[in-house]
Design an enzyme around this catalytic site. Structure first.
Site, PDB file in Angstrom:
ATOM      1  N   GLY A 141      -5.852   2.630  -4.137  1.00 12.17           N
ATOM      2  CA  GLY A 141      -4.578   2.049  -3.729  1.00 12.17           C
ATOM      3  C   GLY A 141      -4.709   0.912  -2.731  1.00 12.17           C
ATOM      4  N   HIS A 198      -8.478  15.544  -5.947  1.00  7.52           N
ATOM      5  CA  HIS A 198      -8.154  14.150  -5.632  1.00  7.52           C
ATOM      6  C   HIS A 198      -8.238  13.943  -4.120  1.00  7.52           C
ATOM      7  CE1 HIS A 198      -6.043  10.381  -5.198  1.00  7.52           C
ATOM      8  NE2 HIS A 198      -6.338  10.163  -6.460  1.00  7.52           N
ATOM      9  N   GLY A 234      -4.469   4.774 -11.090  1.00  6.22           N
ATOM     10  CA  GLY A 234      -3.270   5.087 -10.331  1.00  6.22           C
ATOM     11  C   GLY A 234      -2.198   4.036 -10.578  1.00  6.22           C
ATOM     12  N   GLY A 235      -2.110   3.080  -9.674  1.00  5.56           N
ATOM     13  CA  GLY A 235      -1.044   2.074  -9.706  1.00  5.56           C
ATOM     14  C   GLY A 235      -0.825   1.438 -11.077  1.00  5.56           C
ATOM     15  N   ASN A 284      -2.946   8.540 -13.465  1.00 10.13           N
ATOM     16  CA  ASN A 284      -2.485   9.461 -12.418  1.00 10.13           C
ATOM     17  C   ASN A 284      -1.235   8.855 -11.786  1.00 10.13           C
ATOM     18  OD1 ASN A 284      -2.101  11.060 -10.193  1.00 10.13           O
ATOM     19  ND2 ASN A 284      -3.969  10.421  -9.130  1.00 10.13           N
ATOM     20  N   TRP A 285      -0.087   9.393 -12.172  1.00  7.41           N
ATOM     21  CA  TRP A 285       1.177   8.798 -11.701  1.00  7.41           C
ATOM     22  C   TRP A 285       1.461   9.125 -10.238  1.00  7.41           C
ATOM     23  CZ3 TRP A 285       5.298   9.647 -16.160  1.00  7.41           C
ATOM     24  CH2 TRP A 285       4.797   9.074 -17.349  1.00  7.41           C
ATOM     25  N   LYS A 286       0.749  10.075  -9.689  1.00  8.56           N
ATOM     26  CA  LYS A 286       0.989  10.518  -8.299  1.00  8.56           C
ATOM     27  C   LYS A 286       2.469  10.891  -8.124  1.00  8.56           C
ATOM     28  CE  LYS A 286      -2.975   7.823  -6.911  1.00  8.56           C
ATOM     29  NZ  LYS A 286      -3.674   7.091  -5.884  1.00  8.56           N
ATOM     30  N   GLU A 332     -14.149   8.376  -7.420  1.00  5.91           N
ATOM     31  CA  GLU A 332     -13.115   7.542  -6.817  1.00  5.91           C
ATOM     32  C   GLU A 332     -13.463   7.287  -5.349  1.00  5.91           C
ATOM     33  OE1 GLU A 332      -9.210   7.925  -9.232  1.00  5.91           O
ATOM     34  OE2 GLU A 332      -9.176   9.378  -7.619  1.00  5.91           O
ATOM     35  N   GLU A 370      -6.457  12.417  -2.125  1.00  5.99           N
ATOM     36  CA  GLU A 370      -5.193  12.572  -1.399  1.00  5.99           C
ATOM     37  C   GLU A 370      -4.900  14.048  -1.119  1.00  5.99           C
ATOM     38  OE1 GLU A 370      -2.870  10.217  -4.099  1.00  5.99           O
ATOM     39  OE2 GLU A 370      -3.994   8.447  -3.443  1.00  5.99           O
ATOM     40  N   SER A 372      -8.262   1.359  -7.630  1.00  3.11           N
ATOM     41  CA  SER A 372      -7.800  -0.009  -7.877  1.00  3.11           C
ATOM     42  C   SER A 372      -8.366  -0.608  -9.159  1.00  3.11           C
ATOM     43  CB  SER A 372      -8.117  -0.921  -6.680  1.00  3.11           C
ATOM     44  OG  SER A 372      -7.435  -0.466  -5.532  1.00  3.11           O
TER      45      SER A 372
END
Ligand code: PGA
Length: 261
Positions: free
Chosen positions: A176, A98, A236-237, A11-13, A170, A100, A215
């Site tokens: 993150g 998600h 993610g990251g 997930n590149w966000k 998640e 976010e 994470s």
């Protein structure tokens, strides 16, 4: 569960620009022939780079997903993107729910369910995210929170529809933050989700992959991916760094082989 699918999804966000998105896709495409058998690799770039990603990933064992969609097919919804549009450019899946989007865009379980329905209607795979906040875990409500999210968003679906969904657990406190759920915390929640799926029948429980996200990185993935009910990760990251994402794909492949032995 040896017959279960294994998925590593990035997930590149709201990261990358055209040049860095192309470089990231190319870095993965170059290695795609060496992806372990049986691991499905998914990337979810931002909307403007989806078509480029689909074109470059064609024939390369990388599935392109979107990060969001609107719940209507078309119409006067300025700034929105429909599942129909995504399908028309070759996108195969889409993240919904998600945390976010729940937090910053006020998305409810009901709306998330409508988005998932819009995707299923186009033959796209919803990657449905659920997970509790820090205070909810501290208060001991984490299982109830996830149960409510699942029921609120997915309660409308028939068994054949449910079988086409991918779930990502998640925990919000792990996204993150560098804090990861321990492998035991992940497994007990994944087992809880599996049990919820089982109330719809064994075939739903056996077919729906449950990914862990929050994470997740090459340093902790081995333990997480080895859990009986963890079928890969939503990353993610670490999905923004080619070598890290490739390493996660490799770890998922090794975990799958391990579970077959
Ligand atoms: P993270 O994000 O790996 O950067 O914690 C995961 C996600 O939000 O999907």
């Amino acid at each position: 569960m040896n017959h279960m699918r294994t998925i590593v999804a990035g997930n590149w966000k709201m990261n990358t620009d055209l040049a860095s998105a192309e470089a990231l896709v190319e870095g993965l495409v170059k290695e795609a022939a060496a992806f372990p058998e049986g691991v499905e690799v998914v990337i979810a770039p931002p909307f403007p780079f989806l078509e480029m990603a689909v074109k470059r990933c064609t024939g390369a064992r990388i599935i392109v997903a979107a990060q969001n969609c609107h719940h209507h097919e078309k119409g006067a919804y300025t700034g929105e993107v429909s599942a129909v549009m995504l399908k028309s450019i070759g996108v195969k899946a889409c993240i919904v729910g998600h945390s976010e989007r729940r937090q910053y865009s006020g998305e409810s379980d009901k709306l998330i369910g409508e988005k998932a329905a819009a995707l299923l209607a186009q033959g796209l795979t919803p990657i449905f995210c659920c997970g509790e906040q820090k205070e909810e875990r501290e208060g001991g409500h984490h299982f109830d929170v996830v149960t409510e999210q699942m029921k609120g968003a997915l309660g409308r679906f028939s068994n054949p529809e449910l079988e086409r969904i991918v779930i990502a657990y998640e925990p919000v406190w792990a996204i993150g933050t560098g804090l990861t759920a321990s492998k035991e915390q992940a497994q007990e929640m994944h087992a809880h989700i599996r049990a919820l799926l089982h109330t719809h029948g064994a075939s739903v429980a056996e077919r729906v992959p449950i990914l862990y996200g929050g994470s997740c990185n090459p340093g902790n993935a081995e333990g997480l991916f080895a859990q009986a009910d963890v079928n890969g990760g939503l990353i993610g990251g670490a999905s923004l760094v080619v070598e890290q994402f490739l390493e996660l794909v490799r770890i998922a492949g090794a975990a799958q082989v391990g579970s077959r032995q």
